[in-house]
Design a protein around this motif. Structure first.
Motif, PDB file in Angstrom:
ATOM      1  N   LYS A 567     -17.120  75.588 -57.449  1.00 31.26           N
ATOM      2  CA  LYS A 567     -15.806  75.076 -57.079  1.00 31.26           C
ATOM      3  C   LYS A 567     -15.974  73.672 -56.505  1.00 31.26           C
ATOM      4  O   LYS A 567     -16.453  73.488 -55.381  1.00 31.26           O
ATOM      5  CB  LYS A 567     -15.126  76.015 -56.093  1.00 31.26           C
ATOM      6  N   TYR A 568     -15.570  72.695 -57.284  1.00 30.14           N
ATOM      7  CA  TYR A 568     -15.746  71.288 -56.929  1.00 30.14           C
ATOM      8  C   TYR A 568     -14.401  70.577 -56.948  1.00 30.14           C
ATOM      9  O   TYR A 568     -13.369  71.117 -57.380  1.00 30.14           O
ATOM     10  CB  TYR A 568     -16.682  70.605 -57.920  1.00 30.14           C
ATOM     11  N   LEU A 569     -14.432  69.332 -56.515  1.00 34.09           N
ATOM     12  CA  LEU A 569     -13.283  68.441 -56.592  1.00 34.09           C
ATOM     13  C   LEU A 569     -13.698  67.135 -57.254  1.00 34.09           C
ATOM     14  O   LEU A 569     -14.793  66.606 -56.970  1.00 34.09           O
ATOM     15  CB  LEU A 569     -12.729  68.136 -55.190  1.00 34.09           C
ATOM     16  N   TYR A 570     -12.830  66.625 -58.127  1.00 30.89           N
ATOM     17  CA  TYR A 570     -12.971  65.252 -58.608  1.00 30.89           C
ATOM     18  C   TYR A 570     -12.164  64.355 -57.668  1.00 30.89           C
ATOM     19  O   TYR A 570     -10.972  64.601 -57.432  1.00 30.89           O
ATOM     20  CB  TYR A 570     -12.432  65.104 -60.033  1.00 30.89           C
ATOM     21  N   ASP A 571     -12.812  63.333 -57.146  1.00 27.45           N
ATOM     22  CA  ASP A 571     -12.149  62.433 -56.207  1.00 27.45           C
ATOM     23  C   ASP A 571     -12.022  61.036 -56.793  1.00 27.45           C
ATOM     24  O   ASP A 571     -12.995  60.495 -57.352  1.00 27.45           O
ATOM     25  CB  ASP A 571     -12.947  62.337 -54.902  1.00 27.45           C
ATOM     26  N   ASP A 572     -10.861  60.453 -56.642  1.00 30.31           N
ATOM     27  CA  ASP A 572     -10.647  59.029 -56.893  1.00 30.31           C
ATOM     28  C   ASP A 572     -10.177  58.428 -55.574  1.00 30.31           C
ATOM     29  O   ASP A 572      -9.076  58.740 -55.095  1.00 30.31           O
ATOM     30  CB  ASP A 572      -9.597  58.814 -57.994  1.00 30.31           C
ATOM     31  N   ASN A 573     -11.019  57.579 -55.012  1.00 31.33           N
ATOM     32  CA  ASN A 573     -10.816  57.148 -53.638  1.00 31.33           C
ATOM     33  C   ASN A 573     -10.795  55.621 -53.551  1.00 31.33           C
ATOM     34  O   ASN A 573     -11.713  54.957 -54.045  1.00 31.33           O
ATOM     35  CB  ASN A 573     -11.944  57.707 -52.769  1.00 31.33           C
ATOM     36  N   TYR A 574      -9.761  55.084 -52.924  1.00 29.11           N
ATOM     37  CA  TYR A 574      -9.661  53.650 -52.654  1.00 29.11           C
ATOM     38  C   TYR A 574      -9.468  53.491 -51.141  1.00 29.11           C
ATOM     39  O   TYR A 574      -8.552  54.103 -50.574  1.00 29.11           O
ATOM     40  CB  TYR A 574      -8.475  53.025 -53.395  1.00 29.11           C
ATOM     41  N   ARG A 575     -10.312  52.684 -50.517  1.00 29.06           N
ATOM     42  CA  ARG A 575     -10.192  52.583 -49.073  1.00 29.06           C
ATOM     43  C   ARG A 575     -10.600  51.210 -48.572  1.00 29.06           C
ATOM     44  O   ARG A 575     -11.416  50.512 -49.183  1.00 29.06           O
ATOM     45  CB  ARG A 575     -11.007  53.668 -48.375  1.00 29.06           C
ATOM     46  N   VAL A 576     -10.024  50.854 -47.435  1.00 37.17           N
ATOM     47  CA  VAL A 576     -10.371  49.629 -46.712  1.00 37.17           C
ATOM     48  C   VAL A 576     -10.609  50.027 -45.259  1.00 37.17           C
ATOM     49  O   VAL A 576      -9.793  50.750 -44.660  1.00 37.17           O
ATOM     50  CB  VAL A 576      -9.251  48.575 -46.802  1.00 37.17           C
ATOM     51  N   ASP A 577     -11.736  49.586 -44.685  1.00 36.52           N
ATOM     52  CA  ASP A 577     -12.097  49.940 -43.313  1.00 36.52           C
ATOM     53  C   ASP A 577     -12.444  48.684 -42.529  1.00 36.52           C
ATOM     54  O   ASP A 577     -13.026  47.729 -43.068  1.00 36.52           O
ATOM     55  CB  ASP A 577     -13.305  50.883 -43.294  1.00 36.52           C
ATOM     56  N   TYR A 578     -12.121  48.744 -41.241  1.00 31.30           N
ATOM     57  CA  TYR A 578     -12.524  47.679 -40.318  1.00 31.30           C
ATOM     58  C   TYR A 578     -13.205  48.319 -39.121  1.00 31.30           C
ATOM     59  O   TYR A 578     -12.711  49.303 -38.552  1.00 31.30           O
ATOM     60  CB  TYR A 578     -11.314  46.868 -39.859  1.00 31.30           C
TER      61      TYR A 578
END
Length: 851
Positions: A567-578
């Motif tokens: 049991k897995y997940l496909y992730d599409d992730n966009y992020r900005v961190d400071y």
């Protein structure tokens, strides 16, 4: 390199040393080994002195000694607790070898050796030595520098590492001929009986200022110099790690931290319980009467010292000199011997301050002490001034890093300002390292070492790796190939890029990752204090419940898992961190994250709409995140493009807030998450230490189970310190919880009392992990069918649960230090044993390096 010029310099050096040996031929030098006349065992810490004087030396951990004086003398005196004093005649003005055999003194031995029949038993009560050490303990606070309102001094810190007893014939071997200039740079005078080949040198000169009220301290670095092995090795990080091993020794503290272990000080409040104390001599130094107080462990396998100290009898009961050494029976890896010598000087007010501290350690992979590494840290203190106030600015704004100017002081600066001298061999280390760094053969060797140990192959501004992620497998993706890399500081210290691409041969899908980081404060993003902004995009798989890391590494060794793992997940992730850190070790962070999760393998997102089951292709969320962190006095092992916190007694506090925003970048839910965590290493003196973690979390709002807290499970066969090792993936979810983990390391305290286990040098560990929590009615899919239903097996058997009133509890007992780097735990799960496909018992292993 001009070998002709080098040959001339070596020839001149050889001639100079020869002439020097002739010049000092008039010195009287006596050396040899001290042994027990009965059993032939070597005796450490024996006092060999010139008869009628206070000048003398101590034998080392192997019983070797070397006594040298430019004054003429004809007799030496040898004294050791439990043995008869011995006197030997020597020939003045010559170098001679005198091996000494000491005869036990039965009357003295009766005091410390248990025999059948009548005996004189050692007691603390009415013992003058114990009464004296109790007076030292009672007065130790006023003998520390912090007793003064103001203190300042200059400090010179020198750290040196050398190879020991390298064969003279090594330079004649074909492979090493080109390194002859390194191999022949030896020092045979600093440590009697050892030939040192210096390879590492680090120097630091600084001024220290202390104010008692309000308490404040500040160190101003005047100069810093270290060897440079080239871009493969982080020289500053290496020096910092060495200094962590050779921590500064405060003899007046309860514990002395050395080699990542806590040793109980002989002046600790409870030291009379763990040490035997003996008054062995009285001497007069500078018209000051001193008592020689010797001490030895009651149990030779505990983390204790053997040695002696000289104590004043002026009412202050201050330490004027102390010698510490570790017992051979101590459960300490890779350390054949270690000694600490400290000298104190008298202030105008009659009290004493530390003037010089020298820590020496002999390292080896085995008990063969002919080779290995030898480390020496010498700290010299001068210009000691007390009770002289300065303006507030003097004690404020502690520097966190030093300027390039301070790091590149001229040779003339160091000649004029060193508080100690370099040996002839040490003085050549910098130049020899510079020559070594530019040799093609050395560069090739370091490139191979970096690939083997760090997993990266460098190409200047870019390096490929890590190698252990190139290949992995799992039930969803099948065989997975991955290749990636990252930029290095050679490209830029301010810009940093990292990427990888991967392909799964079963699901036939590409995965990728790309990030770009910009350092705002013109430092490497891994240098303290951090101040950077990062943007990243990632498309990959992960197991629900695993923390989605900045880069999720597909480690080949972690591909092997127990039980069902499909049991897995496909992730599409966009992020900005400071991220922004401050000098006081407080930091904050915030970011924006858009994540789309799609079920993979046998996992499905199913809810009910008007009583009809509905399959959902994916879940999109948009989150705003903010975090606070406070880690007082935190230190790091600082690498070029990574940093690792060094565990300490100080706690680490973190608080994280997440807000899900609906209808922004297709976000599907509004919610809030709050998470708090405290980490603390608790040192328990002779009982080792415990790593304690306390966490709590709460989710506000109605969300489907992928957005609940999915507890960190572990179905691999490796022991995970921060996960639940007998919990299945996706087994428990919660919208509120509290947890605590305790991982206790006893450092062999109990095993050292058992002869066989003592010989194996195994160490005991134990842990307990507990979670309290649950799912509120608001997030219960059985009450709200529009929420995603908890996952089930193909036959409808539930595999995901909410915690009830009973906490989840697992514990373990284990052995670490097997073969010096393996830990094996027997793990037991105590609750929720009726859940689907759970394991009640398990054996897990962990590979770790520790002293």
């Amino acid at each position: 390199m001009d070998f002709k010029y080098l040959y001339k310099k070596l020839s001149f050096l050889t001639f100079f040393l020869f002439c020097t040996s002739l010049l000092f031929a008039q010195n009287t030098v006596v050396s040899g080994t001290v042994t027990d006349a009965r059993n032939k065992q070597t005796l450490p810490f024996v006092v060999i002195s010139i008869t009628g004087t206070t000048k003398g030396v101590n034998s080392d951990n192997d019983g070797k000694y070397r006594l040298s004086s430019d004054q003429s003398f004809t007799q030496i005196k040898v004294t050791y607790l439990g043995y008869k004093d011995a006197f030997f005649t020597v020939t003045p003005g010559t170098q001679q070898v005198l091996n000494i055999k000491l005869i036990p003194a039965s009357q003295q031995l009766n005091e410390v050796v248990v025999k059948s029949g009548k005996k004189i038993k050692y007691r603390n009560k009415d013992n003058p030595a114990v009464e004296l050490i109790r007076k030292v303990i009672a007065n130790k606070e006023k003998n520390r520098p912090e007793a003064y309102s103001y203190v300042e001094y200059r400090e010179y810190d020198k750290m040196q590492f050398s190879f020991v007893n390298v064969s003279d014939k090594l330079a004649d071997k074909k492979f090493f001929r080109k390194y002859k200039f390194i191999i022949e740079n030896r020092d045979s005078t600093t440590v009697p009986g050892k030939s040192l080949l210096p390879i590492f040198l680090d120097e630091k000169l600084s001024n220290y200022y202390y104010r008692k009220s309000p308490e404040k301290e500040k160190t101003v670095t005047l100069g810093e110099k270290t060897v440079n092995f080239g871009p493969t090795i982080d020289n500053e990080g290496l020096g910092q790690y060495f200094k962590h091993m050779y921590n500064k020794v405060d003899i007046y503290s309860n514990d002395v931290f050395l080699m990542t272990n806590n040793f109980l000080s002989p002046i600790a409040n409870v030291s009379p319980t763990f040490y035997y104390f003996f008054i062995t001599d009285t001497v007069v130094v500078n018209n000051q009467k001193l008592v020689e107080l010797s001490f030895t462990p009651r149990n030779t396998t505990d983390m204790l010292f053997v040695g002696k100290m000289y104590v004043t009898l002026d009412g202050n009961y201050a330490v004027q000199k102390v010698f510490l050494t570790i017992n051979k029976n101590i459960n300490l890896n890779f350390v054949n011997s270690m000694t600490v010598n400290q000298e104190f000087e008298q202030n105008p007010d009659g009290r004493y301050h530390l003037s010089k501290s020298t820590t020496l350690a002999d390292f080896g992979l085995t008990k063969n002490k002919k080779g290995g590494l030898f480390g020496i840290r010498t700290i010299t203190y001068k210009n000691y001034v007390v009770n002289k106030p300065h303006p507030d600015t003097t004690y404020q704004n502690q520097e966190l890093s030093v300027s390039d100017e301070v790091k590149h002081r001229s040779d003339q600066f160091w000649v004029q300002n060193r508080l100690d001298t370099l040996s002839a061999a040490e003085s050549k280390v910098y130049k020899n390292t510079d020559s070594l760094r530019n040799m093609p053969s050395y560069k090739r060797t370091m490139a191979i070492a970096e690939l083997l140990f760090a997993g990266y192959k460098g190409f200047g501004a870019f390096e490929i790796g890590p190698a252990n992620t190139f290949y992995s497998f799992n039930p969803v993706e099948g065989f997975k190939l991955r290749v990636g890399g990252r930029t290095t500081p050679e490209l830029s210290k301010r810009y940093y890029f990292e990427t990888y691409a991967a392909y799964g041969f079963k699901d036939e899908r590409w995965k990728y990752f790309l990030s770009a980081t910009y350092s705002i404060n013109d430092k490497s993003i891994y240098k303290f204090p951090q101040n950077y902004i990062r943007a990243s995009v990632q498309s990959d798989t992960h197991i629900p419940g695993e923390n989605l890391q900045f880069v999720q590494e597909d480690n080949f060794l972690l591909s092997f898992k127990r039980g069902n793992n499909d049991k897995y997940l496909y992730d599409d992730n966009y992020r900005v961190d400071y991220v922004h850190e401050y000098e006081n070790h407080f930091s904050y962070s915030f970011g924006v994250n858009r994540l789309t999760q799609a079920p993979a393998g046998t996992l499905a997102f199913i809810n009910e709409v008007n009583g009809v089951a509905n399959n959902i292709d994916g879940l999109t969320t948009t989150e705003f995140t903010a975090g606070l962190r406070y880690a007082p006095n935190e230190q790091f092992y600082q690498g070029k493009i990574y940093r690792i916190p060094i565990p300490s007694k100080y706690p680490v506090f973190s608080l994280d807030y997440t807000e899900g925003i609906k209808n922004v970048f297709d976000g599907a839910y509004n919610y809030e998450k709050l998470h708090a965590r405290i980490d603390k290493r608790v040192y328990l003196s002779q009982l080792g230490y415990a790593d304690v973690t306390v966490e709590a979390g709460h989710i506000f709002g109605q969300v489907p189970y992928p957005l609940l807290t999915i507890f960190r499970a572990n179905q691999t066969y490796a022991y995970d310190l921060y996960s639940y090792n007998l919990m299945n993936f996706l087994e428990f979810v919660s919208d509120h919880y509290e947890s605590f983990n305790i991982d206790q390391h006893f450092n062999g305290f109990f095993f050292n009392k058992v002869p066989l286990l003592k010989k194996l040098k195994w160490r005991e560990v134990a842990s307990v992990k507990v979670i309290y929590g649950g799912v509120s009615d608001e997030n219960n899919p059985s009450l709200h069918p529009s929420l995603y239903q908890f996952p089930v097996t193909g036959t409808g058997q539930p595999i995901t649960y909410a915690l009830g009133r009973t906490p989840y509890v697992e514990g373990s007992v284990g052995i670490e230090n097997i073969f010096k780097f393996v830990r094996v735990d027997l793990v037991r799960r105590f609750t929720y044993l009726d859940n689907y496909d759970v394991a009640k018992w398990g054996i897990r292993t962990l590979v770790q390096f520790t002293f």
